[in-house]
Design an enzyme around this catalytic site. Structure first.
Site, short mmCIF file in Angstrom:
data_model
loop_
_atom_site.label_atom_id
_atom_site.label_comp_id
_atom_site.label_asym_id
_atom_site.label_seq_id
_atom_site.Cartn_x
_atom_site.Cartn_y
_atom_site.Cartn_z
CE LYS A 61 -3.57 -2.09 2.84
NZ LYS A 61 -4.43 -1.79 4.19
CE LYS A 65 -2.74 -4.31 10.17
NZ LYS A 65 -3.34 -3.27 9.28
CB THR A 115 -10.15 2.89 5.81
OG1 THR A 115 -8.88 3.23 6.42
CG2 THR A 115 -10.04 1.75 4.90
CG ASN A 158 -12.71 3.38 11.05
OD1 ASN A 158 -12.35 3.55 9.87
ND2 ASN A 158 -12.84 4.50 11.58
CB SER A 197 -1.53 7.09 9.02
OG SER A 197 -2.28 6.65 9.82
#
Length: 449
Positions: free
Chosen positions: A100, A112, A202, A234, A367
């Site tokens: 990404k 992650k 997102t 979300n 972010s």
């Protein structure tokens, strides 16, 4: 249907590497990891049998750093709280985060991590205890920091938890005489240095991705395309919240507790129902809207509609689901929602797949904008222009530009490469596009080492 998520994404890297004619060392590099951290953290939590006492609990905590093309780059990615957190799962998502970043032009590698517990079953006090202990452990292992590894919201984490992490990190750094900028964590509340629009980024990015594909592929859809949505956390919530703005009509939603289908329900009524529900679930809403109950992903994704959006956890689109898939477009809001075995089935059915590593990159992009405001480290793509101020309009404009530009490039790349007699999939094109962008940087690093 539990599968090996890491094996799935590695198989896609290998396939993209073969089609893109990348050298073996590069495939091996992208299939491996810079660092894995895993610990069994023992913490004293409230005893359910006697709230005045505590008892020790063991919680698995993991963090995975993928690869950084340049030694000056950091890693960055989400932090989640969920009972199913595993090292292998975080490994697969760390690779996805790298891809990404590189699609968008962000000078990061992917990471992650998470803690394997159910946050719904602990008190706010115990949740804070767990989070602060995790941060202390991460600092000790040197696996968090604005110039090391940036943490961000993910499953069951939010701006409040990000603020807790940042505060504790800053406190510990100050005690050591090493004050740091507020960029160890992104997704913080706006009043504490967060970026406007991060919470919906997102979900909004999914709309921008869909918009880009519709425009560049000239996809003929009704004036008000219909969509079914899996997941109402979300990503799903914000996709639905913005649907009217982008001319999309939601006709079905399902989460872990249940779901519904109705071709013409009130979306505002659904938000009211969810927000007033202690579990924040859509389950039971079929009784309110007089629609049909939906009890499984198989039921939801079999519904005839224009767009299907898996926005929950991994592996939603199994081969069984793919065989009865009812939508024309699969817009991947979750990470790894489609099994490799499902891809050829969807392709044979003529389903257009807008892949996760492009479609749900909105969160990581905003972010990065937040991190860039604190560090002033520029993107490796000169076309990516972070907003100069913390302004929602500027954020959305930069985000839309990134999706439009890179989505168009992915589509053009797909049209120039064939596998056998037919063009490659948009998923493979996205992988090759990401790998192409940073290959020269990896080459320089390899020669230096």
């Amino acid at each position: 249907m539990a599968t090996d998520l890491l094996k799935n994404i590695r198989s896609r890297i290998e396939r993209a590497g073969g089609i893109g004619e990348f050298p073996d060392w590069y495939i091996l590099e992208l299939s491996g990891f810079k660092r894995r951290w895993s610990t069994d953290m023992v913490v004293d939590l409230t005893d359910p049998a006697d709230p005045l006492k505590t008892k020790p609990e063991s919680i698995k905590v993991v963090r995975v750093q993928h690869r950084t093309p340049d030694n000056s780059w950091i890693t960055g990615g989400g932090w989640r709280h969920h009972p199913d957190v595993t090292l292998s799962q975080m490994e697969s998502h760390a690779i996805e985060m790298s891809l990404k970043d590189w699609i968008i032009g962000i000078p990061h590698g992917g990471s992650k991590g998470g803690a394997a517990f159910d946050p719904r079953k602990v008190s706010q006090k115990d949740l804070l205890t767990i989070v602060l202990r995790i941060v202390s452990e991460a600092i000790e292992e040197n696996i968090i920091g604005p110039y090391i590894d940036r943490w961000a919201p993910d499953v069951n984490t939010n701006p409040t938890i990000m603020k807790w992490i940042q505060d504790h990190y800053a406190y510990e750094m100050r005690k050591q005489g090493r004050p740091q900028p507020a960029a160890a964590v992104t997704g913080k509340p706006v009043q504490f240095g967060g970026m406007p629009g991060r919470e919906e980024a997102t979900g909004r990015g999914l709309h921008y991705a869909l918009q880009t594909f519709r425009k560049n592929l000239d996809i003929k859809l009704p004036d008000e395309p219909t969509a079914v949505l899996q997941g109402f956390g979300n990503v799903g919530y914000n996709f639905a919240k913005l649907a009217k703005e982008f001319g999309i009509r939601i006709v079905g939603v399902q989460d872990q507790y249940g779901g519904f289908y109705h071709p013409d329900f009130s979306i505002d009524e659904l938000f009211k129902y969810v927000n007033e529900n202690p579990r924040r679930t859509v389950a039971g809403f079929h009784e309110v809207c007089k629609g049909d109950p939906i009890n499984s992903p198989e039921e939801l994704f079999a519904k005839k509609c224009d767009i299907a959006v898996p926005a929950a956890l991994e592996e939603a689109i199994t081969p069984e689901v793919a065989k009865n898939f009812g939508a024309r477009i699969l817009l991947e809001g979750a990470n790894g929602p489609t099994l490799p075995e499902s891809d050829p089935i969807l392709e044979d059915k003529g389903v257009i797949v807008i892949p996760d590593i492009y479609a749900n990159a909105g969160g990581v992009t905003v972010s990065y904008f937040e991190w860039e405001q604190d560090t002033h480290i520029r993107p490796f793509d000169p076309m990516l222009e972070p907003p100069k101020e913390r302004d929602a309009g500027l954020v959305f404009s930069a985000l839309q530009g990134a999706f439009s530009r890179n989505g168009k490039n992915i589509i053009q790349l797909r049209n120039t490469i064939k596998e056998g007699r037919k063009p490659i999939t948009y998923r493979l094109a996205s992988y090759i596009y990401a790998m192409n962008r940073v290959f020269p940087i990896f080459e320089v690093k390899r020669r230096k080492n």
